[in-house]
Every structure is written in C-alpha cells, then in structure tokens.
Write a protein that holds these residues in place. Structure first.
Motif, PDB file in Angstrom:
ATOM      1  N   ILE A  88       0.976  -1.242   0.168  1.00 55.87           N
ATOM      2  CA  ILE A  88       0.140   0.023   0.110  1.00 55.87           C
ATOM      3  C   ILE A  88       0.792   1.272   0.052  1.00 55.87           C
ATOM      4  O   ILE A  88       0.577   2.148  -0.508  1.00 55.87           O
ATOM      5  N   ILE A  89       2.022   1.058   0.738  1.00 57.72           N
ATOM      6  CA  ILE A  89       2.878   2.434   0.790  1.00 57.72           C
ATOM      7  C   ILE A  89       3.416   2.813  -0.638  1.00 57.72           C
ATOM      8  O   ILE A  89       3.375   3.957  -0.848  1.00 57.72           O
ATOM      9  N   LYS A  90       3.622   1.637  -1.430  1.00 63.04           N
ATOM     10  CA  LYS A  90       4.080   2.146  -2.888  1.00 63.04           C
ATOM     11  C   LYS A  90       2.856   3.067  -3.492  1.00 63.04           C
ATOM     12  O   LYS A  90       3.204   4.085  -4.258  1.00 63.04           O
ATOM     13  N   LEU A  91       1.784   2.520  -3.463  1.00 62.16           N
ATOM     14  CA  LEU A  91       0.546   3.206  -4.029  1.00 62.16           C
ATOM     15  C   LEU A  91       0.545   4.655  -3.606  1.00 62.16           C
ATOM     16  O   LEU A  91       0.190   5.580  -4.145  1.00 62.16           O
ATOM     17  N   TYR A  92       0.247   4.869  -2.235  1.00 61.88           N
ATOM     18  CA  TYR A  92       0.341   5.915  -1.506  1.00 61.88           C
ATOM     19  C   TYR A  92       1.384   6.784  -1.840  1.00 61.88           C
ATOM     20  O   TYR A  92       1.147   8.181  -2.088  1.00 61.88           O
ATOM     21  N   GLN A  93       2.676   6.437  -2.034  1.00 62.10           N
ATOM     22  CA  GLN A  93       3.657   7.418  -2.295  1.00 62.10           C
ATOM     23  C   GLN A  93       3.671   7.907  -3.907  1.00 62.10           C
ATOM     24  O   GLN A  93       4.121   9.150  -4.337  1.00 62.10           O
ATOM     25  N   ALA A  94       3.324   6.945  -4.802  1.00 62.87           N
ATOM     26  CA  ALA A  94       3.051   7.353  -5.949  1.00 62.87           C
ATOM     27  C   ALA A  94       1.737   8.175  -6.490  1.00 62.87           C
ATOM     28  O   ALA A  94       2.082   9.313  -7.100  1.00 62.87           O
ATOM     29  N   ILE A  95       0.884   8.176  -5.620  1.00 62.00           N
ATOM     30  CA  ILE A  95      -0.294   9.139  -5.708  1.00 62.00           C
ATOM     31  C   ILE A  95       0.133  10.648  -5.236  1.00 62.00           C
ATOM     32  O   ILE A  95      -0.518  11.739  -5.606  1.00 62.00           O
ATOM     33  N   GLN A  96       0.925  10.658  -4.265  1.00 60.65           N
ATOM     34  CA  GLN A  96       1.585  12.096  -3.920  1.00 60.65           C
ATOM     35  C   GLN A  96       2.024  12.559  -4.986  1.00 60.65           C
ATOM     36  O   GLN A  96       2.370  13.802  -4.683  1.00 60.65           O
ATOM     37  N   LYS A  97       2.434  12.084  -5.922  1.00 53.11           N
ATOM     38  CA  LYS A  97       3.269  12.706  -7.253  1.00 53.11           C
ATOM     39  C   LYS A  97       2.119  13.594  -8.019  1.00 53.11           C
ATOM     40  O   LYS A  97       2.452  14.269  -8.931  1.00 53.11           O
ATOM     41  N   GLY A  98       0.929  13.511  -7.561  1.00 46.88           N
ATOM     42  CA  GLY A  98      -0.001  14.475  -8.245  1.00 46.88           C
ATOM     43  C   GLY A  98      -1.085  13.621  -9.231  1.00 46.88           C
ATOM     44  O   GLY A  98      -2.038  14.102  -9.904  1.00 46.88           O
ATOM     45  N   TYR A  99      -1.101  12.370  -9.155  1.00 43.56           N
ATOM     46  CA  TYR A  99      -1.977  11.434  -9.972  1.00 43.56           C
ATOM     47  C   TYR A  99      -3.478  11.631  -9.187  1.00 43.56           C
ATOM     48  O   TYR A  99      -3.384  11.817  -7.889  1.00 43.56           O
ATOM     49  N   ASP A 100      -4.361  11.298 -10.264  1.00 43.30           N
ATOM     50  CA  ASP A 100      -5.624  11.367  -9.436  1.00 43.30           C
ATOM     51  C   ASP A 100      -6.207   9.925  -8.932  1.00 43.30           C
ATOM     52  O   ASP A 100      -6.950   9.451  -8.121  1.00 43.30           O
ATOM     53  N   VAL A 101      -5.402   8.901  -9.792  1.00 47.48           N
ATOM     54  CA  VAL A 101      -5.506   7.417  -9.349  1.00 47.48           C
ATOM     55  C   VAL A 101      -4.271   6.674  -9.865  1.00 47.48           C
ATOM     56  O   VAL A 101      -3.534   7.028 -10.695  1.00 47.48           O
ATOM     57  N   VAL A 102      -3.869   5.637  -9.013  1.00 51.79           N
ATOM     58  CA  VAL A 102      -2.711   4.829  -9.346  1.00 51.79           C
ATOM     59  C   VAL A 102      -3.301   3.511  -9.318  1.00 51.79           C
ATOM     60  O   VAL A 102      -3.688   2.822  -8.202  1.00 51.79           O
ATOM     61  N   PHE A 103      -2.873   2.803 -10.460  1.00 49.62           N
ATOM     62  CA  PHE A 103      -3.284   1.318 -10.379  1.00 49.62           C
ATOM     63  C   PHE A 103      -2.067   0.520 -10.119  1.00 49.62           C
ATOM     64  O   PHE A 103      -0.982   1.060 -10.370  1.00 49.62           O
TER      65      PHE A 103
END
Length: 298
Positions: free
Chosen positions: A102-117
């Motif tokens: 989950i941490i990977k997804l949370y860190q990725a969405i901090q980059k400004g994405y609306d959703v991360v798959f």
C-alpha cells in the motif's frame, strides 16, 4: 479525527484472514493516520462476528454489513461512500495484495495523480483467472478505450476528487475501474508483489466473470449497438449480392432458403438479446434497484 488514508476492504467469507489482514495493515502503515472500512458482502461464514471483534479492538475501523450478496464492486462502492480520508486504497481480503505494498501506491499518488493502478511483478492467480484477465483486458481496451498496457487490478488508490466522482454513480451495476477511467486520464501505475491466496478458493467463477463482462458491455459502452448496426448493414449488402448471384446462376431451392432463414433468426436472436440487456438494466435502474442495502454498521 482526520485521517491520511482510508483502506477499503470488501470482505466475503474471509473469517480466517480478515483479522490478520487488518492487524498487518495497522502495523505496516504505522507512519500514517489510517481508517479501515470493511464491508461484509453477506458472507456465509463467521466473517461478520470476526469483524465485530475487530471493531472492538481498533477505534479506527468502520464495519458495514450488507443484507445480501451484491458483489465486490457494490461492496467497494459502499466502502468508498463511507471513507473520509483524502485518499482511499482498495485491497482484497485474501492477502494476495500484501499490505506493505500500500505504501508504494500512497507514495505514487503523492506525485499528483488522481488514481494509481497496480500491476503485478508476477501473477499468482490460477490459469483460469489469468486467462480471464487477458480476455478482460482485450474487451476493456475496445469497449471503454482503456490503454492496452494499463492493467486493471482491483488494488488501486484514488484521491478525494476521484472518489467523489465515482460515488456520484448510483446505478445498481457499478464497475469501479470503469468509473475511475471515465472520471480522469491522470493516472499512474506501479509494480507490486502478488502472493498466493492464503485461504479458500477464488470467488471468480465463470458465471461471475460473464456477469462482469455483461455489466461492462451494457453499462459502460454503446459500442455493441453500433456494431449491431454495422453488422446489420454489411449482412444486408452481402445477402442482397448473394441473392442476385444465385438468381442469375439459377441456384437455390428450399435447402438454401431454410439455411438462410435459420441464419437470419440466429442473428436476430443475438441482437434482441443484447438490446434486451440494455433495456433490462435501464428498467432496473429506473425502478430504483439498490446498489447495496445495509443490514448493520459499527
């Protein structure tokens, strides 16, 4: 209390795993303020009583129990409607998605994405599920213009704006990834681990997969109707040409007529079935078929 992240878990017959999963989530995400939203999709085992024990143990756990089995996407919609954090991650109840990812997804969405798959480094589904996923990818690429290289895992994270758009859908037949993709093109994707299922067997049967495809086909695309129109036009032209050729050559007879009649009847039956699916879904939505019905909540 204000949370950083809502962890949404649709639960079905997960009495042996749900407690361990929630414990692992709080352990792995100890650096964040999280809430866990569990939705029991009318399980047939002791999932509900186990979840009630979890609620008593953890203050930041919400639990909702549905009156009947509405399906995974409907259970997720229930969870999203009750999630309060700026971000929400959806994770299955069987440990195939390790909580630490989950941490990977949370860190990725901090980059400004609306959703991360998420996509899997190595899939540990059975051959049937992998084959169904491959076919599903082809179908979705055509029907809802999904990029071919975007894998639609159920393990995703979205921001508050996307959550709010998704939960605007009040129809009885939601498809989370389809709702997300029609809300935004600003998405990311990360590779994550995928584990063997710890308990039981997959709930994905041929019947459920066919129902999922029909749901996507009818509720999220008008392309089948366009194909029917195109196919009808092509069939008319070909049939007219063949009839003219047979007439000129003096070829025909009852056998050819009966075969053509059966072919025409089969095509009409398929088209009427597709149209019936559209009308049936519209009828059910018009008559207020519920997306989900709560039995209890804690």
């Amino acid at each position: 209390m204000t949370y950083d992240l809502s962890v949404c878990i649709p639960a079905y017959n997960s009495a042996k795993t749900i407690g361990l999963l929630v414990e692992a989530i709080f352990k792995e995400l100890s650096s964040l303020k999280i809430e866990v939203v569990i939705v029991n999709d009318s399980s047939q085992d002791q999932t509900e009583s186990v979840c009630l024990d979890i609620v008593n143990k953890y203050e930041a756990v919400k639990f909702y129990s549905l009156r009947k089995n509405f399906g995974e996407n409907n259970a997720v919609m229930c969870a999203l409607n009750h999630a309060t954090a700026p971000f929400a991650v959806i994770i299955d109840d069987d440990f195939q998605n390790p909580p630490h990812e989950i941490i990977k997804l949370y860190q990725a969405i901090q980059k400004g994405y609306d959703v991360v798959f998420s996509d899997f480094i190595k899939k540990n589904h059975g051959w049937f599920r992998n084959s169904a996923s491959w076919l599903n990818n082809l179908i979705l690429t055509y029907l809802i213009n999904k990029p071919y290289d975007l894998y639609f895992s159920t393990f995703i994270i979205m921001n508050r704006e996307t959550i709010n758009e998704v939960i605007k859908y009040k129809g009885a037949f939601p498809y989370i990834q389809g709702l997300v993709l029609r809300s935004t093109n600003n998405y990311g994707q990360v590779l994550v681990e995928h584990k063997e299922r710890q308990e039981g067997r997959s709930n994905y049967t041929i019947r459920k997969l066919v129902n999922l495809w029909l749901n996507i086909l009818i509720n999220f695309s008008s392309k089948p109707l366009r194909l029917m129109t195109l196919f009808g036009g092509v069939t008319f032209l070909v049939s007219t040409f063949v009839l003219i050729v047979l007439t000129v050559l003096g070829i025909g007879g009852w056998a050819s007529f009966i075969c053509a009649l059966f072919l025409l009847f089969s095509i009409q039956s398929i088209f009427l079935g597709i149209i019936g699916e559209y009308i049936g879904k519209l009828y059910m939505d018009h008559n207020g078929t519920p997306q989900y019905v709560l039995k209890s909540q804690k």
